[in-house]
Design an enzyme around this catalytic site. Structure first.
Site, mmCIF file in Angstrom:
data_model
loop_
_atom_site.group_PDB
_atom_site.id
_atom_site.type_symbol
_atom_site.label_atom_id
_atom_site.label_comp_id
_atom_site.label_asym_id
_atom_site.label_seq_id
_atom_site.Cartn_x
_atom_site.Cartn_y
_atom_site.Cartn_z
ATOM 1 N N GLY A 57 0.810 -1.220 0.000
ATOM 2 C CA GLY A 57 0.000 0.000 0.000
ATOM 3 C C GLY A 57 0.838 1.263 0.000
ATOM 4 O O GLY A 57 0.351 2.340 -0.358
ATOM 5 N N SER A 58 2.105 1.149 0.368
ATOM 6 C CA SER A 58 2.999 2.308 0.347
ATOM 7 C C SER A 58 3.764 2.418 -0.967
ATOM 8 O O SER A 58 4.525 3.367 -1.157
ATOM 9 C CB SER A 58 3.994 2.230 1.514
ATOM 10 O OG SER A 58 3.309 2.421 2.729
ATOM 11 N N SER A 99 6.728 4.582 3.764
ATOM 12 C CA SER A 99 6.226 3.456 4.555
ATOM 13 C C SER A 99 5.182 4.000 5.515
ATOM 14 O O SER A 99 5.510 4.813 6.387
ATOM 15 C CB SER A 99 7.349 2.777 5.344
ATOM 16 O OG SER A 99 6.788 1.866 6.271
ATOM 17 N N SER A 101 3.582 2.611 8.010
ATOM 18 C CA SER A 101 3.897 2.316 9.421
ATOM 19 C C SER A 101 5.244 2.907 9.816
ATOM 20 O O SER A 101 5.492 3.214 10.975
ATOM 21 C CB SER A 101 3.950 0.803 9.636
ATOM 22 O OG SER A 101 5.010 0.249 8.851
ATOM 23 N N THR A 104 8.603 -0.945 7.852
ATOM 24 C CA THR A 104 8.779 -2.016 6.864
ATOM 25 C C THR A 104 10.263 -2.205 6.563
ATOM 26 O O THR A 104 10.948 -1.254 6.142
ATOM 27 C CB THR A 104 7.962 -1.679 5.601
ATOM 28 O OG1 THR A 104 6.588 -1.624 5.994
ATOM 29 C CG2 THR A 104 8.132 -2.711 4.511
ATOM 30 N N ARG A 151 -3.300 0.899 2.689
ATOM 31 C CA ARG A 151 -3.941 1.019 1.371
ATOM 32 C C ARG A 151 -5.167 1.919 1.404
ATOM 33 O O ARG A 151 -5.675 2.313 0.348
ATOM 34 C CB ARG A 151 -4.276 -0.371 0.833
ATOM 35 C CG ARG A 151 -5.169 -1.142 1.740
ATOM 36 C CD ARG A 151 -5.080 -2.618 1.492
ATOM 37 N NE ARG A 151 -6.005 -3.326 2.379
ATOM 38 C CZ ARG A 151 -5.758 -3.605 3.659
ATOM 39 N NH1 ARG A 151 -4.615 -3.250 4.206
ATOM 40 N NH2 ARG A 151 -6.639 -4.231 4.390
ATOM 41 N N GLU A 237 -6.020 -7.835 -0.636
ATOM 42 C CA GLU A 237 -5.849 -7.438 0.768
ATOM 43 C C GLU A 237 -7.169 -7.200 1.501
ATOM 44 O O GLU A 237 -7.270 -7.482 2.688
ATOM 45 C CB GLU A 237 -4.974 -6.187 0.864
ATOM 46 C CG GLU A 237 -3.515 -6.468 0.528
ATOM 47 C CD GLU A 237 -2.607 -5.324 0.926
ATOM 48 O OE1 GLU A 237 -2.593 -4.945 2.114
ATOM 49 O OE2 GLU A 237 -1.921 -4.783 0.043
ATOM 50 N N HIS A 253 -0.492 -10.002 -26.660
ATOM 51 C CA HIS A 253 0.617 -10.748 -27.257
ATOM 52 C C HIS A 253 0.941 -12.012 -26.469
ATOM 53 O O HIS A 253 1.949 -12.655 -26.735
ATOM 54 C CB HIS A 253 1.839 -9.833 -27.387
ATOM 55 C CG HIS A 253 1.554 -8.657 -28.285
ATOM 56 N ND1 HIS A 253 1.733 -8.704 -29.653
ATOM 57 C CD2 HIS A 253 1.040 -7.439 -28.011
ATOM 58 C CE1 HIS A 253 1.355 -7.548 -30.177
ATOM 59 N NE2 HIS A 253 0.927 -6.759 -29.197
ATOM 60 N N LYS A 347 5.647 -10.434 8.711
ATOM 61 C CA LYS A 347 6.527 -9.414 9.298
ATOM 62 C C LYS A 347 7.034 -9.867 10.666
ATOM 63 O O LYS A 347 8.194 -9.676 11.009
ATOM 64 C CB LYS A 347 5.799 -8.058 9.388
ATOM 65 C CG LYS A 347 5.601 -7.384 8.030
ATOM 66 C CD LYS A 347 4.883 -6.044 8.158
ATOM 67 C CE LYS A 347 4.745 -5.370 6.782
ATOM 68 N NZ LYS A 347 4.005 -4.128 6.788
HETATM 69 O O1 PA5 Z 1 -1.760 -2.521 2.768
HETATM 70 C C1 PA5 Z 1 -0.976 -3.064 3.549
HETATM 71 O O2 PA5 Z 1 -1.254 -3.223 4.751
HETATM 72 C C2 PA5 Z 1 0.369 -3.537 3.061
HETATM 73 O O3 PA5 Z 1 0.400 -3.670 1.683
HETATM 74 C C3 PA5 Z 1 1.461 -2.572 3.556
HETATM 75 O O4 PA5 Z 1 1.326 -1.321 2.931
HETATM 76 C C4 PA5 Z 1 2.855 -3.147 3.296
HETATM 77 O O5 PA5 Z 1 3.015 -4.342 4.021
HETATM 78 C C5 PA5 Z 1 3.969 -2.193 3.685
HETATM 79 O O6 PA5 Z 1 3.778 -1.675 4.971
HETATM 80 P P1 PA5 Z 1 3.922 -0.100 5.188
HETATM 81 O O7 PA5 Z 1 2.914 0.530 4.284
HETATM 82 O O8 PA5 Z 1 3.619 0.125 6.610
HETATM 83 O O9 PA5 Z 1 5.330 0.237 4.818
#
Ligand code: PA5
Length: 353
Positions: A57-58, A99, A101, A104, A151, A237, A253, A347
């Site tokens: 999501g980041s 990131s 959080s 990561t 996300r 997700e 293709h 993680k």
């Molecule tokens: O959507 C999510 O929870 C994940 O895809 C996170 O974004 C991913 O694990 C990376 O973590 P962060 O966005 O905290 O860096």
């Protein structure tokens, strides 16, 4: 099975407030723009590349930036989803370390590498180790509010980068585009929202079509490819279900040949074709012809065309539909969209090594 016309029942299954975060995405985008504009980033002498390093999501905000900038920026934008950075990263590179959080491990490792390589860095995070490291290193930090699923923070994890590039004089007109985007999202929040019944709600209808089937999302290179990727990730997700994406013209293709066998499996595919006025005219023809090739073999095909004027509004008009559909699909599977236990488990296990 939950009734998609029963908002109370849907809300009861959403432990993290995902619906509320979605409904407020327009406001989030406005706030995100301001956060980016407030951040002082030193100009990079002789800038050669922009790199966005992040995961999941980041990282998708990096893909949005890459697609948005393709025809607007004089330097390339690369997205890095790894522990290490490409060899070309150096003093002439602007690196966004993203990131949500801030914890990561791949992103923290890439951040350290960017420091060693002498790149100009901007950290984009809600806190964690990344915020602490950047503050100690004197690296600018764009600090976004915590408490969302990464996300669901796509505005916070994308728009500030546009604002920084605008502040550096590399892009223009972003504020007006963000304003249009926020207006569009506010409009669609009603159309796709909890209170809008299935009969009038394309997001709920899509979720019903996806249920029990395998969604295949197709976009176009240079425009909706990033939206297709986003839909896939959101279905994975939020609904905890498989989905796949690809882009025209490349899929003409190879992937398109694979619609013969196994016929029973192919009958379970639901294909979405994402269209945008910026698509190459011949890609538009390809979409029409391809649809004819697969119709009758797959469970169904939905075509969606972006709305809005600016590219931001257009891309998000499609992203938003996929976001809502993925959360309704979660509901149909009896799943809470916010928590991602498998990612947390991975993680956690990695942290022990
Ligand atoms: O959507 C999510 O929870 C994940 O895809 C996170 O974004 C991913 O694990 C990376 O973590 P962060 O966005 O905290 O860096």
């Amino acid at each position: 099975m939950v009734d998609l016309n029963n908002p109370e029942a849907l809300s009861a299954m959403d432990s993290t407030g995902y619906f509320a975060a979605l409904a407020e995405l327009g406001t989030q985008c406005r706030n995100a723009y301001m956060l980016g504009r407030e951040t002082r980033v030193p100009a990079v002498a002789d800038l050669s590349t922009v790199v966005v390093t992040g995961l999941g999501g980041s990282a998708i905000g990096g893909d949005l930036l890459r697609v948005y900038c393709q025809e607007r920026l004089r330097v390339p934008v690369t997205v890095n989803r790894d522990y290490t950075l490409p060899a070309f990263v150096g003093k002439k590179t602007l690196v966004f370390a993203v990131s949500y959080s801030g914890n990561t491990e791949e992103t923290l490792s890439a951040y350290q590498q960017a420091r060693e390589k002498g790149a100009t860095i901007v950290a984009l995070t809600s806190g964690g180790k990344l915020a602490a490291l950047a503050a100690a290193d004197g690296v600018p930090v764009i600090r976004v509010p915590a408490g969302l699923a990464p996300r669901a923070a796509t505005g916070y994890l994308f728009i500030p980068m546009l604002a920084v590039l605008e502040g550096l004089g590399m892009l223009d007109g972003i504020e007006a585009e963000v304003e249009e985007l926020a207006r569009e999202l506010a409009h669609y929040a009603t159309t796709y929202g909890l209170g809008s019944p299935v009969a009038q709600n394309p997001a709920k209808q899509l979720a019903l079509n996806f249920k029990g089937r395998l969604p295949i999302i197709w976009g176009a290179s240079g425009t909706t490819e990033v939206v297709a990727q986003r839909w896939k990730g959101q279905i994975n997700e939020n609904a905890k279900a498989p989905a796949y994406w690809n882009a025209f013209p490349e899929l003409n293709h190879n992937e398109i040949v694979g619609f013969e066998e196994p016929a029973e499996l192919i009958r379970q595919l639901w294909v979405v074709i994402l269209r945008d006025k910026g698509d190459h005219v011949r890609v538009g023809y390809r979409m029409e012809i391809t649809r004819r090739v697969i119709e009758g073999k797959v469970a169904g095909v939905t075509e969606v065309t972006s709305t809005g004027e600016g590219m931001l509004a257009r891309l998000y008009s499609l992203i938003y539909l996929g976001d809502w559909a993925s959360v309704y699909l979660a509901m149909l599977y009896g799943i809470d969209p916010g928590p991602v236990k498998v990612i947390d488990y991975l993680k956690g296990e990695l942290a022990k090594r």
